[in-house]
Write an enzyme that holds these catalytic residues in place. Structure first.
Site, short mmCIF file in Angstrom:
data_model
loop_
_atom_site.label_atom_id
_atom_site.label_comp_id
_atom_site.label_asym_id
_atom_site.label_seq_id
_atom_site.Cartn_x
_atom_site.Cartn_y
_atom_site.Cartn_z
N ALA A 45 7.65 2.55 8.53
CA ALA A 45 7.06 1.24 8.21
C ALA A 45 6.66 1.15 6.75
O ALA A 45 6.53 2.16 6.05
CB ALA A 45 5.84 1.00 9.10
N GLU A 46 6.45 -0.09 6.31
CA GLU A 46 5.93 -0.38 4.99
C GLU A 46 4.55 -1.00 5.18
O GLU A 46 4.40 -1.93 5.98
CB GLU A 46 6.87 -1.35 4.26
N GLY B 114 8.46 6.63 6.72
CA GLY B 114 9.79 6.63 7.31
C GLY B 114 9.97 5.60 8.40
O GLY B 114 11.09 5.35 8.85
N ASP C 289 1.43 13.01 15.50
CA ASP C 289 1.87 12.95 14.10
C ASP C 289 0.69 13.19 13.15
O ASP C 289 0.49 12.45 12.19
CB ASP C 289 2.51 11.60 13.81
N LEU D 259 0.80 -1.22 0.00
CA LEU D 259 0.00 0.00 0.00
C LEU D 259 0.84 1.27 0.00
O LEU D 259 0.45 2.27 -0.59
CB LEU D 259 -0.93 0.01 1.22
#
Length: 412
Positions: free
Chosen positions: A26-27, A24, A152, A20
């Site tokens: 996680a994938e 910076g 965040d 998806l």
């Protein structure tokens, strides 16, 4: 934590379906979890980057924040279901929001020379504030405030479903990363663009920190850009550096009452901001009511299904595609262009990149060559305001790409 077994294409009990995105820290993957009786649940699995997963400090904070995130349950927060380690991979499984991020929406509109109507922007931020208020007011079993914040809030962590739902994501990962100031350099820089000045100076986050970030998101949606970082805490902790330029100076087409709401949200001094997310939410809702600018989830969903029609078609979801842009978008486009013309000055040539979308938008692309460079009298910080009609033009200075798009505020 989930059982520890991992195989190619799997993380723990989750089978990865498609990638998806990347951040910076996680994938992200769409994944499927198979339960009893063959029941399959679609989820989003975020695989923490190996460097962070190998950092004991990050893992400690991640575990604590993920446990906290699993206790959250609110319609404007993506639900966290599970977290764990499998084969050395640290991951978090959460609700899959079927749609783009707010960042993708903003960029897609700008590529078409369009802007998100203020009514839609306010609608989205009202939902974000509802989620933030829930986080800020949580208490423990004894009724004591937990003092939680998201830390965040930015367009990349606000996701929109094709049904028009608005969800804040990455609560656990964002909080852990913020505690460690972790992530790659580009994302840290991006995160700090929405960071309240007191946090940049090392002051602990609180509800007004998230209010600033939410206000910064709304500022960017309405103005098309964020100003350069300015505010910083003074050594004695009593005052801050320069405030952001008033929204109406950067985007004079924005309704003054809405601009005042945003300006208060991004005030450099915490005490000058809205006290909490609920206060910002109520101010935006009041503005919507006074302007008759209410937007529904259905309207927002229709905009997304039109804007991302190609994405839906590629996924074989042709029946969900909206065939025409929402009327409110076209109305705002006309009003925005009219307001822009009232505030234009000299007209030098700037490079313009506008995709052609059908015959109608081809005409818009042809008209987009009329750009405006509005230079105010130099002030102390010597800034130059660059506008275009429509917004979204790439800005070049002496042939160099500034990586900014109009409307933009550039150093003089």
């Amino acid at each position: 934590m989930a059982p520890s077994h991992s195989s190619p294409g799997c993380i723990g009990r989750y089978r990865l379906v498609r990638r998806l995105g990347y951040s910076g820290t996680a994938e992200a993957f769409e994944a499927r979890a198979e339960g009893a009786a063959g029941i399959v649940k679609r989820v989003c699995v975020e695989r923490i980057h190996p460097a962070l997963a190998a950092d004991p400090t990050f893992v400690h904070h991640f575990t604590a924040e993920a446990q906290a995130a699993m206790a959250l349950s609110h319609g404007n927060l993506a639900q966290v279901f599970d977290f764990g380690q499998a084969g050395g991979v640290l991951y978090l499984a959460m609700e899959l929001v079927d749609g783009p991020s707010l960042s993708e929406v903003h960029l897609a509109l700008r590529r078409l020379g369009l802007a998100l109507p203020p009514a839609y922007a306010a609608h989205i931020l009202v939902a974000v504030c509802k989620g933030l208020h829930y986080i800020h007011t949580l208490t423990d079993a004894a009724g004591r405030p937990r003092g939680w914040t998201h830390r965040d809030v930015r367009p990349q962590t606000i996701r929109l479903s094709y049904e028009g739902q608005v969800k804040l994501v990455d609560f656990g990962i964002a909080a852990a990363a913020a505690r460690c100031d972790a992530g790659d350099g580009a994302v840290l820089s991006e995160r700090r663009a929405y960071l309240a000045p007191e946090c940049a100076a090392g002051v602990a986050a609180n509800a007004r920190t998230d209010v600033f970030a939410a206000g910064a998101v709304l500022y960017e949606l309405l103005a098309g850009t964020l100003p350069p970082a300015t505010g910083r805490l003074e050594p004695d902790g009593s005052a801050f550096g320069g405030a952001w330029p008033p929204l109406n100076e950067i985007a004079p087409w924005v309704d003054p009452k809405l601009a005042e709401i945003v300006d208060r949200a991004v005030a450099p001094l915490p005490a000058a901001r809205w006290p909490g997310a609920l206060d910002l939410q109520q101010a935006l809702a009041t503005w919507c009511a006074e302007q008759g600018a209410w937007t529904t989830d259905e309207e927002l969903g229709a905009l997304l299904r039109w804007l991302f029609a190609a994405r839906l078609q590629e996924a074989g979801r042709t029946t969900e595609v909206a065939g025409a842009p929402p009327a409110r978008l076209l109305e705002w486009k006309a009003a925005f262009h009219a307001a822009s013309r009232r505030h234009t000055g000299r007209r030098p040539r700037l490079r313009r990149a506008l995709p052609l979308v059908g015959v109608i938008l081809a005409a818009v692309a042809a008209a987009a060559s009329l750009l405006v460079w509005s230079v105010r009298r130099p002030v102390a910080d010597r800034t130059v305001r660059v506008l275009s009609q429509p917004a979204g033009a790439a800005v070049f200075v002496d042939g160099r790409d500034t990586h900014a798009t109009t409307p933009a505020l550039l150093p003089g």
